[in-house]
Design an enzyme around this catalytic site. Structure first.
Site, PDB file in Angstrom:
ATOM      1  N   ARG A 191      56.870  30.508  60.885  1.00  0.00           N
ATOM      2  CA  ARG A 191      57.574  29.806  61.954  1.00  0.00           C
ATOM      3  C   ARG A 191      56.726  28.632  62.413  1.00  0.00           C
ATOM      4  NH1 ARG A 191      58.560  31.381  68.238  1.00  0.00           N
ATOM      5  NH2 ARG A 191      59.669  29.439  68.708  1.00  0.00           N
ATOM      6  N   HIS A 224      59.690  22.962  70.776  1.00  0.00           N
ATOM      7  CA  HIS A 224      58.694  23.877  71.318  1.00  0.00           C
ATOM      8  C   HIS A 224      57.876  23.122  72.368  1.00  0.00           C
ATOM      9  CE1 HIS A 224      56.443  27.816  70.391  1.00  0.00           C
ATOM     10  NE2 HIS A 224      55.926  27.343  71.507  1.00  0.00           N
ATOM     11  N   GLU A 268      61.660  29.478  74.136  1.00  0.00           N
ATOM     12  CA  GLU A 268      61.376  29.912  75.501  1.00  0.00           C
ATOM     13  C   GLU A 268      61.902  28.941  76.549  1.00  0.00           C
ATOM     14  OE1 GLU A 268      57.256  30.973  75.904  1.00  0.00           O
ATOM     15  OE2 GLU A 268      57.380  32.565  74.416  1.00  0.00           O
ATOM     16  N   ASN A 274      60.846  36.440  72.011  1.00  0.00           N
ATOM     17  CA  ASN A 274      59.388  36.422  72.161  1.00  0.00           C
ATOM     18  C   ASN A 274      59.003  37.417  73.252  1.00  0.00           C
ATOM     19  OD1 ASN A 274      59.661  34.237  70.473  1.00  0.00           O
ATOM     20  ND2 ASN A 274      58.986  32.707  71.962  1.00  0.00           N
ATOM     21  N   TYR A 316      55.479  39.674  74.959  1.00  0.00           N
ATOM     22  CA  TYR A 316      54.030  39.899  74.976  1.00  0.00           C
ATOM     23  C   TYR A 316      53.617  41.080  75.849  1.00  0.00           C
ATOM     24  CZ  TYR A 316      53.520  35.418  72.653  1.00  0.00           C
ATOM     25  OH  TYR A 316      53.592  34.401  71.745  1.00  0.00           O
ATOM     26  N   GLU A 345      57.964  35.930  68.398  1.00  0.00           N
ATOM     27  CA  GLU A 345      56.573  35.861  68.843  1.00  0.00           C
ATOM     28  C   GLU A 345      56.170  37.197  69.424  1.00  0.00           C
ATOM     29  OE1 GLU A 345      55.381  32.757  71.532  1.00  0.00           O
ATOM     30  OE2 GLU A 345      56.472  31.202  70.443  1.00  0.00           O
TER      31      GLU A 345
END
Length: 1675
Positions: free
Chosen positions: A1150, A1195, A1240, A1382, A1384, A1449
């Site tokens: 990516r 991005h 995002e 994404n 985390y 991600e």
């Protein structure tokens, strides 16, 4: 007559007004009769002959003849007897009154929800939250255990199980709630009794007529069938209905209850008819399908008053009273318990009115068919009775009024001498219960012998005044329960159960929360909904304990013997550093990651879990019953001594509230309770001659109460409260106290020792000596820091030893108990473990704190050598004739040595030690150490200054004790944390975290280190006087309201959390337990980067400026003033990056396109071909390497030229982005199969345009700008999607979507609806902001409603959240081919009220935090919480229809110098990817791929290069920016090869075999266990297999062993070992290439000599992989 009829109607309108038994409050006079609805109603025209049946009048007359002649004295005589053995004691609740969560888990609206929402209840109150019992099962169980009931009756919410009322709408979450409740009851030894229906019909059924519609019979039957099948294996007693008369009369007659229908004449009778048939069908379902296997009982709970004739001798009034009962009780009881039909009296009265009155107002009584009657008759296994009050009844002419009074021709009264209650309808008439029970037994159970269960009895009090001291309820309960006892014992009525209404205050229907029936007070003003026992709860507990009113038989209690299993014969004196320095060596080199990994497991069987208190802190009664003053009494009475001049005169009033303390302990199910004896309560002047028997009696009651509740008493003889009379003779400085204390101890052993088996002589003697006699902070406030502490300690040690020997010599053989002393210490960590002087300082500090007392007792009878050395030397420097530290004689040493049967330790915090040379003048115990102690600054604060929560210190301390004192049995006798008494009173999350971490460290010591930890005591049971801090800080698991004279106790969140620790005996459940399995074939495995983060070349080849170029060059925006000007220089290093990707063996890469690199001004007016050419070369290189590109169009690096005209705020950007996307699709699309429009969007809109910590950095309009930007982003995405879909998809056959990001969100307090709602809002305002429009068409209803309402409330003309037009909704909805995601980390959410502030955070109305046990990462926002990954993947499945989900991600950061052995990243990937596998295999999530962030270390936006996520390290100190693999790269390679987690039980998987051809990648296996210390380095081997060709790269195996651990230092300049010499990587490479070249020449020479002539071939030099060399880290 009209006036009389009006009064009669008023009574029946008021009757049963509290929803516990009927209609509450003041109702209107006679309601107008509704028009008759005769549809589907069969009218009774004839009264059948009931020959052979019991004549109702006869039953009533028999009862009246028996009791009507009683005198008042006879009637009210109290029976002091006990109930039969096995009698069931119960309390109850009803779903709509307590559960709340009115729409949680898919619950449907009920008629009572609707009633409240229509603003029909008192004060416009609703049951939306009620007691929040849906989220507070543990809270309710806590109080049930405290009460000691053996039965709990509750109702199921039909709408929670079947939201629409029909099986097809079943809500599994609703069923799971009741599963949880039932299981919890059974685990606590409480029998569940379940009511299927208590008035809360699903509104969806009510819309179709509710109980008037005959279709409801089948619906109820199906609902009952489900409940029996789902819960019947555990539920053995069922009520089909509770008080159905109330719903018929008040719900469909007066209309004062839900569903608010006013129709006496037809609806009320039809509803009863359908309820009876529904009940019968449910009974037959159970009888036919379940009884044989489940063995339960099904009955019905009917409500009824008792009725007595107004004129006791008038036959007409006697008949009227009988009719009253037939119209109330008989209406339901007669069909079920007699003959399957309504009572003859009722039928006759209806027919009379039908003949006398116009058809429009005449009552319509349906008729049962013979088959229906047969089915109804006998359909009950018990007779459930709800009874609250009585009435006086006289005959009257009801005329044509359609209500029961009119049809029944009776009128009711009350005797004004009857005690009233908060409800107009309930008067206390206890004797009516006995008479009613006799009537039921005679009338209904004469033939069918079934038992009577009293299923509801209670009274309301007003919500005002002293809510807790409910003496009127106590008197009511006492008298009514005694009447039930008379019915059983005297009259022979078969009553087997008594249920007090209710467990707690609740939503009482029309009366809202204004009337309270509960044994427990609920504070409806605060979202925590705390429950506090009222005095009636304690009364009921005592009554249950005695099983009635008989005298409690005296019991002889004996404690569980604790025989001495081991006694140390003494140990040699400690060295400094002592041999226990191995603890420093083992643990102090641990990395933060290693010491923080959470450990799951259980403590040994028989582990002792307890809570603690101390006499002065809780007892109060400071001068009660002959108690003498203690030093603390005297001290606190001096103004200014204690914060706010607080004292312990009353404290928690435990001296007078013993039952309340025992209630808490039972509710907690603690195994042990540590408390102290007040010396001056037993011996007021400190000596035996002053013995106070009342004090002794108090402790006898406490000890007996504990043993009766199966709680072990752990008794401390002395906890700082010396009798003042002894202080008057100098207290502990006086050696006489040794014998005086021994005499006190001897008395206690003799008096209590037959029951007490765990004794501690002193608590924290260090505190007594130093704080009391050294610095004078506590009584007796002596300030002699250089001498007095040593003298006092000397006496304390000898006093302890003498008491120990007294027990050992005189009592041990008969009492079989244990004696010790409770010592205290911080753990002390050396500032630098590599500096032996600092290690010695830490050890010295421990010897001065803990060794001061432990060394004489547990080792050799003398003080530690280092202590004697230090004090002697300091004394010499002062030219004193002898050491200030007293000496023990040899005889005393022998006497002291070994005087403890176990090691008791109090511990709270950890300090950091450094060696200093402290002053010797003036002398001080503290200066004698030559140590400086400071805070451990990386750990959380607590309410006490200098007392941080440093959980890992406990494990080290326990290990130190093990090594230092001969591996004794250890009891942690105090451990807890203070919190501010005025902050988060019940929601004490900091205390939860404290116990969660500290107990886990004790578990590690026990399970992993072999420390003999035998028990743990939490400090403390409840809030109390915290010594000099008064009541400003609290340690309690229970809140105590010190402003209330009742001192009510209520459990905090921490109490319920600690209960589960004790119940589970530790932490056996690991949410992240590993599973084995594989992802689907063709699963996408990728890694990712972004243009600005790696490309550099910020002005090269015509690239335009981006907003990040400008942001990074703006002073103060970036960490270390870093920029992306060079970054990883990927613009010039395509081959280097491709090589990394090939090494990883990913299927996809990516990357993102820099918009200003291809369109410098953001528009297609100027296309930069150099930029496009760069991306074409990247794509070509990827495809050549068999790697599919996944391309992100945006991005975050917007062309600055577009930002200059408004950027994402300007709606024209939608077209600019569409044009940009079109160009990329046309120029690059043939090479790309996976597109991402925008990465995002949340971060773009909120972080960039809301809080401004990312480009473009705006903060000026946080209430509007993020929403405008988000709106345009969504439209821009949709347009790009449509461009691809319309123009390119057919030819290019790719897929396109957007990548949204989100944390998973859990409620901070899972017991609290407010936090649960906050967590839901966080998700909807985070992931839902962008996902909802794209996957569902518009912003979520929640988000739209909240922003609109808050905007309008602030006076704005419209919502700050823009609206999509219908056309835009259609165009946006469905613009995805997969869900790009994404993720985390996870967060804990809690409610925050921002008032009228207008911004995104205020709209969200929530703040977030992290669980303290989650591992930290290199970014402050990122905590490792793998379980959240699975949960949010499942959320996406459920919320958005299970689309194909591509994780775009996921990764973890580190901060500062890079460690190539990045075990924390391996841990992260292993855990998170395994959670993804669970989502795929177990939850059915349509997961198609996973992308690791990131391929290599790069610019992490505003954090610059200080935080790194890469699988490869980029050495920025080298201009060549070499990329070097971390251990995590090898781990990820193996993950890809195995496509998941092969099950080792199936043998070695082929994916783990070395490759047999070409170039294979490194294999790294890292096993991380949470213990550790020491250092192990990876073992690296290189294997070259013959006959395969190419180069086989090394396999690296790094194992972190529990006993050693791995400590890797930071790597800033990589060094390697080469031929025994440490060289830099570049030098080693040169050397290796040189040797390689020489080797080639030598080989060629040999070949030439051997073959005489060989043509030389050209050799290419390949780069060697330096992973085969052992890396050494430079510190």
């Amino acid at each position: 007559m009209d006036k009389q009829l009006g009064i009669l109607c008023v009574y029946f309108l008021c009757l049963y007004g509290s929803l516990s038994s009927g209609v509450n409050g003041d109702f209107p006079q006679v309601l107008k009769n509704s028009k008759l609805d005769k549809h589907d109603v069969r009218v009774s025209l004839n009264v059948p002959d009931h020959t052979g049946m019991t004549v109702s009048g006869n039953s009533y007359q028999k009862v009246w003849q028996k009791f009507g002649i009683q005198s008042t004295t006879e009637r009210d005589a109290f029976l002091n007897e006990s109930f039969p053995t096995g009698f069931k004691w119960a309390t109850s609740s009803e779903s709509f009154k307590v559960e709340g969560a009115w729409k949680a888990g898919g619950k449907g609206e009920s008629i009572w929800d609707h009633f409240g929402h229509e603003r029909l209840a008192y004060g416009n109150q609703t049951a939306d939250l009620a007691c929040d019992s849906y989220n507070k099962v543990d809270y309710d169980l806590y109080h049930l255990r405290g009460l000691q009931v053996n039965t709990y009756q509750f109702s199921i919410s039909w709408a929670r199980i079947f939201p629409s009322g029909l099986r097809g709408s079943q809500s599994e979450k609703g069923a799971l709630y009741y599963d949880k409740l039932i299981n919890a009851l059974i685990e606590s030894g409480i029998e569940p009794v379940v009511t299927l229906y208590h008035w809360d019909l699903p509104q969806a059924l009510q819309v179709n007529g509710g109980w008037k519609n005959t279709a409801i019979i089948e619906a109820f039957k199906d609902y009952a069938d489900f409940c029996f099948s789902r819960f019947g294996d555990r539920v053995k007693t069922w009520n089909t209905f509770s008080s159905p008369w109330v719903e018929s009369y008040a719900g469909y007659g007066t209309g004062e209850h839900a569903p608010s229908i006013k129709d006496y004449a037809v609806s009320s009778y039809q509803v009863t008819h359908n309820m009876l048939k529904s009940h019968a069908e449910a009974w037959h379902v159970y009888n036919d399908k379940y009884r044989s296997t489940q063995g339960g009982k099904v009955g019905i709970a009917l409500n009824s008053d008792w009725a007595e004739p107004k004129d006791a001798v008038r036959p007409e009034d006697i008949e009227a009273a009988d009719r009253y009962l037939q119209f109330m009780l008989g209406w339901f009881a007669h069909p079920i318990f007699v003959n399957g039909d309504y009572p003859p009296t009722l039928k006759a009265q209806v027919e009379k009115k039908r003949s006398d009155c116009p058809p429009a107002v005449a009552p319509v009584l349906p008729v049962f068919s013979s088959s229906e009657s047969q089915r109804i008759k006998g359909s009950a296994d018990f007779f459930g009775l709800n009874h609250y009050t009585s009435r006086l009844v006289r005959i009257s002419n009801g005329g044509c009024a359609a209500n029961p009074q009119g049809v029944g021709d009776f009128h009711t009264h009350v005797d004004l001498s009857w005690p009233s209650t908060a409800s107009d309808y309930i008067y206390s008439v206890p004797w009516g219960l006995r008479r009613l029970l006799n009537y039921i037994s005679t009338e209904y159970l004469n033939v069918t012998k079934v038992p009577i269960y009293i299923t509801g009895n209670g009274m309301p009090t007003e919500y005002s005044g002293d809510s807790l001291n409910d003496t009127s309820r106590i008197e009511y309960m006492k008298s009514y329960i005694n009447e039930a006892l008379k019915a059983i014992v005297t009259d022979g009525v078969d009553v087997q159960r008594f249920t007090v209404q209710s467990l707690m205050d609740g939503f009482e229907g029309k009366q809202g929360y204004s009337q309270r029936f509960g044994l427990h007070y609920v504070n409806f003003e605060v979202p925590d909904r705390p429950r506090l026992p009222k005095q009636s709860a304690y009364f009921y507990n005592q009554l249950i304990k005695k099983n009635g009113f008989g005298s409690l038989k005296s019991k002889v209690f004996r404690g569980v013997e604790m025989p001495l299993t081991h006694r140390s014969a003494g140990l040699p004196a400690s060295e400094v550093p002592a041999k226990s320095k191995v603890v420093f060596e083992k643990f102090s080199r641990q990395s933060k990651f290693q010491r923080s990994v959470y450990h799951y497991g259980s403590f040994p069987q028989g582990f002792s879990w307890g809570v603690s208190s101390s006499a002065y802190q809780i007892e109060g009664g400071w001068n009660a019953d002959g108690k003498g003053p203690s030093v603390w009494d005297v001290y606190t009475h001096k103004p200014g001594s204690v914060a706010s001049d607080a004292n312990g005169d009353v404290a928690c009033d435990s001296y007078n509230r013993l039952d309340e303390d025992l209630y808490m302990l039972r509710a907690l199910e603690a195994k042990s309770y540590r408390f102290s004896l007040s010396w001056s309560r037993i011996f007021p002047n400190g000596r035996r001659s002053s013995l106070n028997q009342k004090g002794v009696d108090y402790y006898n009651r406490l000890i007996d109460g504990l043993l009766e509740s199966k709680i072990t008493p752990m008794v401390t003889l002395y906890y700082w409260d010396l009798p003042q009379a002894l202080q008057d003779i100098s207290g502990w400085e006086n050696p006489q106290l040794i014998d005086i204390f021994n005499d006190f101890s001897d008395f206690c052993f003799a008096t209590f020792g037959n029951r007490v088996k765990f004794w501690m002589t002193f608590n924290q003697p260090h505190t007594i000596a130093w704080s009391g006699y050294g610095i004078g902070q506590i009584p007796p406030n002596v300030h002699e820091p250089g001498t007095a502490p040593y003298r006092v300690a000397h006496n304390l040690i000898k006093a302890h030893a003498k008491a120990y020997h007294t027990y050992n010599d005189n009592y041990r053989n008969s009492q079989r108990g244990l004696v010790s002393i409770a010592l205290s210490t911080d753990w002390v960590e050396p500032r630098d473990v590599n500096d032996i002087r600092e290690v010695a300082a830490a050890d010295r500090a421990l010897q001065f704190q803990l060794g001061w007392f432990a060394h004489p007792i547990f080792k050799n009878g003398d003080y530690p050598d280092i202590m004697k050395w230090q004090v002697a030397n300091k004394s010499d420097l002062l030219e004193l004739p002898q050491s200030r530290l007293p000496s023990f004689t040899e005889e005393e040493k022998k006497f002291i040595k070994g005087t403890a049967d176990m090691f008791c330790i109090n511990h709270y915090t950890t300090k950091i030690a450094s060696h200093i040379t402290a002053p010797f003048d003036p002398p001080s115990y503290e200066s004698d150490w030559d140590v400086s102690l400071t805070e451990e600054t990386s750990s959380p604060y607590t309410a006490y200054m200098y007392q941080r929560a440093v959980s890992w210190g406990l494990r080290r301390l326990l290990n130190w004790i093990k090594e230092e004192y001969g591996d004794p049995d250890i009891y942690i006798t105090e451990n807890g944390v203070p919190t501010n008494s005025s902050v988060n009173i019940w929601d004490d999350i900091e205390r939860v975290f404290y116990y969660k971490t500290y107990v886990d460290e004790a578990l590690k010591a026990s399970q992993l280190d072999g420390v003999k930890v035998k028990g743990y005591v939490a400090t403390s049971l409840m809030d109390s006087l915290e010594w000099r801090n008064g009541y400003n800080f609290t340690f309690g698991l229970h809140h105590v309201d010190f402003s209330n004279p009742n001192r009510p106790r209520s459990p905090k969140y921490s109490a319920h959390y600690y209960y589960h620790i004790m119940k589970d005996n530790g932490f056996p459940t690991n949410l992240e337990e590993k599973i084995y399995g594989h992802f689907p074939k063709k699963f996408i495995w990728g890694t990712a980067t972004a243009a600005y983060q790696i490309e550099g070349a910020w002005r090269a080849d015509g690239k335009g400026l981006s907003i990040w170029d400008k942001f990074a060059h703006t002073p103060g925006k970036m960490a270390n003033q870093d920029t992306g000007d060079l970054a990883c220089d990927s613009y010039n290093r395509i081959e280097d990056d491709i090589k990394l990707l090939k090494q990883l063996n990913v299927s996809h890469y990516r990357l993102s396109i820099s918009w200003p690199r291809v369109l410098p001004d953001g528009t297609t007016k100027h296309i930069n071909e150099a930029g496009i050419n760069y991306y074409q070369r990247v794509l070509d290189a990827l495809l050549a390497a068999n790697i599919q590109p996944c391309v992100t169009l945006y991005h975050w690096d917007l062309p600055q030229a577009l930002e200059d005209v408004g950027g994402w705020e300007n709606e024209t950007i939608v077209d600019r982005f569409k044009e940009y996307a079109d160009l990329m699709f046309s120029r690059l699309g043939p090479k790309v199969k996976v597109w991402i429009t925008i990465n995002e969007p949340f971060n773009v809109a909120y972080i960039g345009y809301g809080i401004g910590i990312a480009a473009p950095g705006y903060t000026d309009r946080p209430g509007t700008l993020p929403y405008i930007v988000g709106h345009n982003i969504i439209k821009a995405h949709a347009e790009a999607w449509h461009v691809y879909n319309d123009k390119y998809r057919a030819q290019q056959k790719g897929m396109i979507s957007i990548s949204v990001n989100s944390d998973w969100t859990e409620p901070r307090n899972p017991y609290k609806q407010e936090d649960i709602d906050a967590a839901e809002r966080v998700l909807q305002f985070f992931i839902g902001w962008f996902s909802h429009p794209i996957f569902k068409g518009d912003y979520s209803e929640m988000m739209r409603t909240i922003v609109r309402e808050r905007s309008l409330a602030a006076g704005l003309p419209q919502s700050r959240l823009p609206e999509f037009t219908p056309e835009e909704i259609r165009r946006i909805n469905g613009t995805y081919d997969y869900f790009g995601f994404n993720h985390y980390t996870s967060v804990l959410a809690f409610n925050v009220d921002h008032g009228n502030n207008q911004h995104y955070e205020a709209d969200k109305g929530a703040a977030v935090m992290s669980d303290r046990t989650w591992l930290e990462a290199g970014s402050p926002w990122l905590k490792v919480a793998p379980f959240g990954f699975r949960r949010i993947l499942r959320f996406i499945k459920e919320e958005y229809g299970n689309p194909p989900l591509l994780v775009t991600e996921n990764g973890v950061s580190e901060h500062g110098p890079v460690d190539l052995n990045d075990i924390h990243r391996i841990y992260y990937y292993e855990k998170y990817i395994n959670e993804a596998l669970k989502a795929y295999l177990l939850d059915g999530v349509n997961l198609i791929g996973y992308t690791a962030w990131s391929m290599m270390d790069n610019l992490e936006w505003n954090a610059g290069y200080t935080e790194t996520f890469g699988l490869f390290y980029v050495n920025r100190s080298d201009p060549a920016l070499p990329r070097m693999p971390k251990a995590s790269a090898s781990f990820y390679i193996n993950m890809i090869k195995c496509n998941g987690f092969p099950d080792p039980a199936l043998g070695p998987h082929e994916c783990l075999n070395p490759d047999t051809g070409g170039t294979t990648t490194p294999t790294t296996t890292t096993t991380v266990k949470p213990v550790t210390g020491g250092t192990t380095k990876p073992t690296t081997t290189t294997t070259v297999k013959p006959g395969t060709g190419g180069t086989t790269k090394p396999t690296t195996t790094t194992t972190v062993k529990p006993e050693t651990g791995v400590t890797s230092g930071p790597v800033t300049d990589i060094a390697v070992w080469f031929l025994g010499i440490k060289l830099s990587a570049s030098d080693a490479e040169v050397g290796l290439n040189t040797i390689f070249a020489l080797l080639v020449v030598a080989v060629l020479g040999v070949v030439c000599l051997s073959l005489f002539a060989v043509k030389a071939k050209k050799h290419s030099k390949g780069k060697l992989n330096f992973e085969s060399m052992r890396l050494e880290k430079r510190f």
